[in-house]
Design a protein around this motif. Sequence first.
Motif, PDB file in Angstrom:
ATOM      1  N   MET A  76       1.321  -1.384  -0.041  1.00  0.00           N
ATOM      2  CA  MET A  76       0.129  -0.165  -0.139  1.00  0.00           C
ATOM      3  C   MET A  76       0.602   0.918  -0.004  1.00  0.00           C
ATOM      4  N   THR A  77       2.053   1.176   0.822  1.00  0.00           N
ATOM      5  CA  THR A  77       2.884   2.428   0.857  1.00  0.00           C
ATOM      6  C   THR A  77       2.995   2.615  -0.478  1.00  0.00           C
ATOM      7  N   MET A  78       4.145   1.537  -1.134  1.00  0.00           N
ATOM      8  CA  MET A  78       4.970   2.143  -2.186  1.00  0.00           C
ATOM      9  C   MET A  78       3.655   2.644  -3.517  1.00  0.00           C
ATOM     10  N   LEU A  79       2.443   1.942  -3.125  1.00  0.00           N
ATOM     11  CA  LEU A  79       1.109   2.399  -4.662  1.00  0.00           C
ATOM     12  C   LEU A  79       1.260   3.296  -4.047  1.00  0.00           C
ATOM     13  N   LEU A  80       1.399   4.203  -3.104  1.00  0.00           N
ATOM     14  CA  LEU A  80       0.561   5.459  -2.388  1.00  0.00           C
ATOM     15  C   LEU A  80       2.835   5.943  -3.020  1.00  0.00           C
ATOM     16  N   LEU A  81       3.320   5.795  -2.593  1.00  0.00           N
ATOM     17  CA  LEU A  81       4.951   6.956  -3.058  1.00  0.00           C
ATOM     18  C   LEU A  81       5.312   6.894  -4.528  1.00  0.00           C
ATOM     19  N   THR A  82       4.476   5.670  -4.920  1.00  0.00           N
ATOM     20  CA  THR A  82       4.572   5.609  -6.551  1.00  0.00           C
ATOM     21  C   THR A  82       4.044   6.874  -7.032  1.00  0.00           C
ATOM     22  N   SER A  83       2.408   6.792  -6.883  1.00  0.00           N
ATOM     23  CA  SER A  83       1.549   7.688  -7.498  1.00  0.00           C
ATOM     24  C   SER A  83       1.474   9.876  -6.860  1.00  0.00           C
ATOM     25  N   SER A  84       2.597   9.188  -5.775  1.00  0.00           N
ATOM     26  CA  SER A  84       3.367  10.825  -5.489  1.00  0.00           C
ATOM     27  C   SER A  84       4.227  11.013  -6.348  1.00  0.00           C
ATOM     28  N   LEU A  85       5.015  10.177  -6.905  1.00  0.00           N
ATOM     29  CA  LEU A  85       6.107  10.777  -8.134  1.00  0.00           C
ATOM     30  C   LEU A  85       5.182  10.831  -9.499  1.00  0.00           C
ATOM     31  N   THR A  86       4.216  10.000  -9.777  1.00  0.00           N
ATOM     32  CA  THR A  86       3.397  10.218 -11.581  1.00  0.00           C
ATOM     33  C   THR A  86       2.927  11.973 -11.497  1.00  0.00           C
ATOM     34  N   SER A  87       2.143  12.241  -9.626  1.00  0.00           N
ATOM     35  CA  SER A  87       1.867  14.229  -9.953  1.00  0.00           C
ATOM     36  C   SER A  87       3.080  14.770 -10.459  1.00  0.00           C
ATOM     37  N   VAL A  88       4.041  14.213  -9.852  1.00  0.00           N
ATOM     38  CA  VAL A  88       5.305  15.073 -10.172  1.00  0.00           C
ATOM     39  C   VAL A  88       5.486  15.209 -11.285  1.00  0.00           C
ATOM     40  N   TYR A  89       5.745  13.838 -12.143  1.00  0.00           N
ATOM     41  CA  TYR A  89       5.776  14.011 -13.043  1.00  0.00           C
ATOM     42  C   TYR A  89       4.285  14.735 -14.444  1.00  0.00           C
ATOM     43  N   ALA A  90       3.452  14.832 -13.571  1.00  0.00           N
ATOM     44  CA  ALA A  90       2.493  15.767 -14.257  1.00  0.00           C
ATOM     45  C   ALA A  90       2.568  17.119 -14.157  1.00  0.00           C
ATOM     46  N   LEU A  91       2.982  17.540 -12.795  1.00  0.00           N
ATOM     47  CA  LEU A  91       3.187  18.883 -12.724  1.00  0.00           C
ATOM     48  C   LEU A  91       4.568  19.157 -13.588  1.00  0.00           C
ATOM     49  N   TYR A  92       5.581  18.729 -14.285  1.00  0.00           N
ATOM     50  CA  TYR A  92       6.797  18.763 -15.060  1.00  0.00           C
ATOM     51  C   TYR A  92       6.254  19.151 -16.791  1.00  0.00           C
ATOM     52  N   HIS A  93       5.063  17.851 -17.160  1.00  0.00           N
ATOM     53  CA  HIS A  93       4.938  18.009 -18.566  1.00  0.00           C
ATOM     54  C   HIS A  93       3.632  19.124 -17.809  1.00  0.00           C
ATOM     55  N   LEU A  94       2.392  20.163 -16.654  1.00  0.00           N
ATOM     56  CA  LEU A  94       2.540  21.132 -17.322  1.00  0.00           C
ATOM     57  C   LEU A  94       3.018  22.405 -17.075  1.00  0.00           C
ATOM     58  N   ARG A  95       4.525  21.774 -16.630  1.00  0.00           N
ATOM     59  CA  ARG A  95       5.094  23.699 -16.744  1.00  0.00           C
ATOM     60  C   ARG A  95       5.980  23.608 -18.233  1.00  0.00           C
ATOM     61  N   ASN A  96       5.500  22.058 -18.666  1.00  0.00           N
ATOM     62  CA  ASN A  96       6.329  22.351 -19.763  1.00  0.00           C
ATOM     63  C   ASN A  96       4.758  22.026 -21.364  1.00  0.00           C
ATOM     64  N   PHE A  97       4.044  22.794 -20.977  1.00  0.00           N
ATOM     65  CA  PHE A  97       2.638  23.222 -21.513  1.00  0.00           C
ATOM     66  C   PHE A  97       3.305  21.882 -22.403  1.00  0.00           C
ATOM     67  N   ASN A  98       3.021  20.622 -21.911  1.00  0.00           N
ATOM     68  CA  ASN A  98       2.741  19.412 -22.531  1.00  0.00           C
ATOM     69  C   ASN A  98       1.395  19.079 -21.895  1.00  0.00           C
ATOM     70  N   ALA A  99      -0.449  18.994 -22.781  1.00  0.00           N
ATOM     71  CA  ALA A  99      -1.035  18.976 -21.794  1.00  0.00           C
ATOM     72  C   ALA A  99      -1.597  17.151 -21.708  1.00  0.00           C
ATOM     73  N   LYS A 100      -1.210  16.114 -23.076  1.00  0.00           N
ATOM     74  CA  LYS A 100      -1.240  15.261 -22.956  1.00  0.00           C
ATOM     75  C   LYS A 100      -0.343  14.996 -21.669  1.00  0.00           C
ATOM     76  N   GLY A 101       0.712  14.555 -21.559  1.00  0.00           N
ATOM     77  CA  GLY A 101       1.217  14.395 -20.600  1.00  0.00           C
ATOM     78  C   GLY A 101       1.040  14.252 -19.043  1.00  0.00           C
ATOM     79  N   VAL A 102       0.124  15.211 -18.920  1.00  0.00           N
ATOM     80  CA  VAL A 102      -0.216  15.913 -17.533  1.00  0.00           C
ATOM     81  C   VAL A 102      -1.689  15.538 -17.299  1.00  0.00           C
ATOM     82  N   PHE A 103      -2.168  14.712 -18.348  1.00  0.00           N
ATOM     83  CA  PHE A 103      -3.410  14.245 -18.558  1.00  0.00           C
ATOM     84  C   PHE A 103      -3.233  12.534 -18.015  1.00  0.00           C
ATOM     85  N   ILE A 104      -2.094  12.459 -18.436  1.00  0.00           N
ATOM     86  CA  ILE A 104      -2.084  10.825 -18.628  1.00  0.00           C
ATOM     87  C   ILE A 104      -1.961  10.711 -17.367  1.00  0.00           C
ATOM     88  N   TRP A 105      -0.452  11.262 -17.318  1.00  0.00           N
ATOM     89  CA  TRP A 105       0.072  11.033 -15.590  1.00  0.00           C
ATOM     90  C   TRP A 105      -1.289  11.505 -14.206  1.00  0.00           C
TER      91      TRP A 105
END
Length: 209
Positions: A76-105
Amino acid sequence: MSHEEVKFTADNWPDHPETASMEGKNKLVGFWVFLGGEVALFASLFATYLALKDAVPSEDHLLAKDLFHLPLAFVMTMLLLTSSLTSVYALYHLRNFNAKGVFIWIGVTVLLGLGFLGLEIYEFVEYVHQGHTFRSSAFGSAFYFLVGTHGFHVVIGLVWLTLLIFRNKARGLSIYNAHKFNTAALYWHFIDVVWVFIFTVVYLMGALG
């Protein structure tokens, strides 16, 4: 011309779109104030749990060390920590104006959160079958209040992230919704940090006695 009326592209997209507007800045400050209240809430729940974790009827031998299974809690901990990482990826794509990447992550974050929630429900059902219920002891009440409150916050986060996807997928990225993605990601990080404390204080310390 307001930020909402500007046609943004990768060339004129700001480096920090979440705070490029006054609304985004104000909501970020307000959200940190809100998180301060959330910290106080969970601090009181942790204190209550620590005070009552050994408070069980004399005939009831279901203590934390008899109930908790670290392998499941670890998954359970690994699932939640990994989800935190994927939300970081979403913000990375947000700052790079990549809407598809934001929604995927964000979508991946939701799926991982659902996996965590499913395992938590499974865990609660198993505990109830063993006689560890909300009313079985003060320990049971404190446990379900703490872990259940966190689970409720996970549900809120999942609904929030899902609505962001459905409401903004057709719109794409803009200054109007950039701060919304950022705030939701911060909330999700907060949920993950709280779970790390729960895993350590409740499960790890409980299983080790």
